[in-house]
Every structure is written in structure tokens, then in C-alpha cells.
Motif scaffolding. Structure first.
Motif, short mmCIF file in Angstrom:
data_model
loop_
_atom_site.label_atom_id
_atom_site.label_comp_id
_atom_site.label_asym_id
_atom_site.label_seq_id
_atom_site.Cartn_x
_atom_site.Cartn_y
_atom_site.Cartn_z
N CYS A 1 0.83 -1.20 0.00
CA CYS A 1 0.00 0.00 0.00
C CYS A 1 0.88 1.26 0.00
N TRP A 2 0.81 2.00 -1.10
CA TRP A 2 1.54 3.27 -1.20
C TRP A 2 0.67 4.38 -0.62
N SER A 3 0.88 4.65 0.68
CA SER A 3 0.11 5.71 1.32
C SER A 3 0.58 7.07 0.81
N ARG A 4 -0.18 8.10 1.11
CA ARG A 4 0.19 9.45 0.67
C ARG A 4 1.52 9.88 1.29
N SER A 5 1.74 9.56 2.57
CA SER A 5 2.99 9.97 3.21
C SER A 5 4.18 9.24 2.62
N LEU A 6 4.03 7.97 2.27
CA LEU A 6 5.13 7.23 1.65
C LEU A 6 5.41 7.74 0.24
N ARG A 7 4.38 8.10 -0.49
CA ARG A 7 4.60 8.67 -1.81
C ARG A 7 5.35 10.00 -1.71
N ARG A 8 5.04 10.78 -0.68
CA ARG A 8 5.75 12.05 -0.49
C ARG A 8 7.23 11.80 -0.22
N ARG B 1 9.96 13.14 -2.84
CA ARG B 1 10.94 14.12 -2.36
C ARG B 1 12.36 13.62 -2.60
N GLY B 2 12.60 12.33 -2.32
CA GLY B 2 13.92 11.78 -2.56
C GLY B 2 14.26 11.72 -4.04
N ASP B 3 13.29 11.34 -4.87
CA ASP B 3 13.54 11.22 -6.31
C ASP B 3 13.93 12.56 -6.93
N ARG B 4 13.49 13.66 -6.33
CA ARG B 4 13.80 14.97 -6.90
C ARG B 4 15.27 15.35 -6.70
N VAL B 5 15.92 14.82 -5.67
CA VAL B 5 17.27 15.30 -5.34
C VAL B 5 18.32 14.21 -5.32
N LEU B 6 17.93 12.94 -5.42
CA LEU B 6 18.88 11.85 -5.27
C LEU B 6 18.99 11.02 -6.55
N GLU B 7 20.18 10.48 -6.77
CA GLU B 7 20.41 9.49 -7.80
C GLU B 7 20.65 8.15 -7.13
N CYS B 8 19.98 7.11 -7.60
CA CYS B 8 20.13 5.77 -7.04
C CYS B 8 20.96 4.92 -8.00
N ARG B 9 22.02 4.27 -7.48
CA ARG B 9 22.88 3.43 -8.30
C ARG B 9 22.87 2.01 -7.75
N LEU B 10 22.77 1.04 -8.65
CA LEU B 10 22.78 -0.37 -8.28
C LEU B 10 24.04 -1.00 -8.84
N GLN B 11 24.81 -1.66 -7.95
CA GLN B 11 26.06 -2.29 -8.37
C GLN B 11 26.47 -3.34 -7.34
N ASP C 1 23.46 9.37 5.97
CA ASP C 1 24.02 10.60 6.53
C ASP C 1 23.01 11.24 7.47
N PRO C 2 23.34 11.39 8.76
CA PRO C 2 22.39 12.00 9.69
C PRO C 2 22.01 13.43 9.33
N ASP C 3 22.84 14.13 8.56
CA ASP C 3 22.53 15.50 8.16
C ASP C 3 21.39 15.58 7.16
N CYS C 4 21.00 14.43 6.61
CA CYS C 4 19.93 14.40 5.61
C CYS C 4 18.64 13.83 6.18
N ALA C 5 18.41 14.06 7.46
CA ALA C 5 17.25 13.45 8.13
C ALA C 5 15.93 13.85 7.47
N SER D 1 14.27 11.39 5.10
CA SER D 1 13.78 10.09 5.58
C SER D 1 14.44 8.96 4.79
N LEU D 2 15.78 8.95 4.80
CA LEU D 2 16.52 8.07 3.90
C LEU D 2 16.29 6.58 4.18
N GLY D 3 16.08 6.20 5.44
CA GLY D 3 15.80 4.80 5.73
C GLY D 3 14.51 4.35 5.07
N THR D 4 13.46 5.16 5.23
CA THR D 4 12.18 4.85 4.59
C THR D 4 12.30 4.90 3.08
#
Length: 250
Positions: A88-95, A99-109, A185-189, A192-195
Motif C-alpha cells: 500500500c503506497w500511502s500518501r505519506s510514503l509517496r511524499r 521528495r527523494g527522487d527529486r534530489v537523489l540518484e540511485c545506483r545499483l552495483q 548521513d544523519p545531516d539528511c534526516a 527520511s533516507l531509511g524509509t
């Protein structure tokens, strides 16, 4: 303890494990308790289908070893998984994801060890009070913890420009993805990087036609592990079988 072959309590009757440790130890999840977490070493690399069966049977991986809790009189640790198609993609999880997709690049290796990764892990452990076992981890410690493996293991790294801000180690089966460990990085709280990382793992599982995402242990009394109840619907392995858990998210 002398090495011995032990049968696998799962459909993997042909794949033996060598038990290398089975002694009581301080519980890593609940203060003041004793735990029994026998370590087993697979005699060969674990195939994707075998890995699925281990996850189904409640195993976790640490380095090149597999383990399950065997604590007498305590069932606080509950292996937890998500069915990707039913998530279930709740509204808060989508946010959080957007938010992360706007500023982060994800790399798989494939996983690797370098000074930037070790430093970020040590900082994460220090600021979240996870370094109870002693001093900072070395490069060799990092390799043993997050690079060495007995199965198909990958890392998801998250970058803000050229700055590494989070990393998640994941194991891949034929129909499952297992979240091994995540640090950030704790500075990026505010991100919500864990979530965010769990949500990206769910997306990766969906994109690769994997049914389950295994989140590891849920422990109600541990604030570092009980956040997993936020991801629904979910199943937990209780009394030897996977059972639906009825919780809600927002």
C-alpha cells in the motif's frame, strides 16, 4: 566447537550447512536478554531458488553466514516481509519517495568497500547509538559485514550530486529481495533516507518481478526495528508460519 553438518529446516534437503557457532550471547536487539543465534556456513554459494527457500524458512544472512534466532522462552524477533503486488503506497510514503527522487540518484552495483563508505557507516552508527560493540569499523570489518556474501548481493547507493548520502545492501533471490542493512548521513534526516531506501527496494523488486521484500526482524521493543510496522500489508513469521499482520499506515 567442532564443525558438524546440520540439515536445513526448509525445502532444501540437498543443501547442507556447516554449523560454526551456537552459544548464548547478549541479545543484539533487547537489552538485558540472552540470545541464541546459531551461525551456519553454506558449503557452496546459495542459488537464487535456494535463497528464496531460506528466506521462507526465516533465515537471515550476515557476511558469508546464515542464521535464525533460537532463543528459549522468547519470540520477540519476528521475520517480516512484504508482498510487492499488495503493498500500500500511502500518501505519506509517496511524499517520501517523490521528495527523494527529486534530489537523489540511485545506483545499483555489486557491493564494494572504500573509505567514504566506511566513514559514512561509522558516523551513522555513532549518531544513532548503534556502536555498542566497541570502536569504529575498519575497512576489513566493512568488507566482512557488507561485501562478503554467500549469495547474489548488490548495493543500492544514493547520491546527492557526487556526495554519498545513503547505502543499502540487498540480497537477491529468484522471487525475493532481502534488505540486509541500510545506513545514511544523519545531516539528511529531512529526506527520511531509511524509509526512502525501503521504498526503492520495493520498486526494484517490482521492476524485476520479485514477489517478496524481506525486511528482517521486527522487534516491538526496539526503536531501530519497530519502524517496519509502517509498511503494509505485511506478514510476519510467528510460530513457524507466515501470518498476516493487520496494521495501517498513513
Amino acid at each position: 566447537m567442532r564443525h558438524q553438518l546440520t540439515p536445513v529446516d526448509s525445502p532444501l534437503t540437498s543443501n547442507a550447512l556447516v554449523m560454526i557457532h551456537d552459544q548464548p550471547q547478549p541479545c543484539p536487539y533487547l537489552e538485558g536478554r540472552q540470545a541464541r543465534m546459531p551461525l551456519h556456513w553454506p558449503i557452496r554459494l546459495v542459488s537464487p531458488a535456494e535463497f528464496d527457500a531460506y528466506m521462507e524458512a526465516g533465515y537471515r544472512r550476515s557476511g558469508t553466514f546464515l542464521y535464525r534466532t533460537r532463543c528459549g522462552g522468547c519470540q520477540a524477533c519476528e521475520p517480516t516481509r512484504l508482498d510487492v503486488e499488495r503493498f500500500c503506497w500511502s500518501r505519506s510514503l509517496r511524499r517520501v519517495r517523490d521528495r527523494g527522487d527529486r534530489v537523489l540518484e540511485c545506483r545499483l552495483q555489486p557491493p564494494m568497500a572504500d573509505r567514504s563508505r566506511v566513514d559514512l557507516l561509522n558516523r551513522h552508527r555513532d549518531e544513532r547509538n548503534l556502536a555498542s560493540s566497541g570502536g569504529p569499523l575498519s575497512l576489513a570489518d566493512y568488507e566482512a559485514f557488507l561485501v562478503e556474501s554467500c549469495c547474489d548481493t548488490q548495493e543500492l547507493s544514493y547520491w546527492m550530486g557526487e556526495r554519498l548520502v545513503a547505502l543499502a545492501t540487498v540480497d537477491l533471490g529468484a522471487t525475493s529481495l532481502s534488505a540486509v542493512y541500510c545506513f545514511f548521513d544523519p545531516d539528511c534526516a529531512k529526506l527520511s533516507l531509511g524509509t526512502y531506501s525501503i521504498l526503492k527496494q520495493i520498486e526494484l523488486a517490482a521492476a524485476t518481478s520479485r514477489r517478496y521484500v524481506y525486511l528482517g526482524m521486527y522487534v516491538a521493543g526496539n526503536p531501530h526495528l519497530n519502524y517496519k510496522s509502517r509498511f503494509v500489508p505485511q506478514e510476519r513469521r510467528i510460530d513457524g508460519r507466515w501470518q498476516p499482520i493487520f496494521v495501517t499506515n498513513t
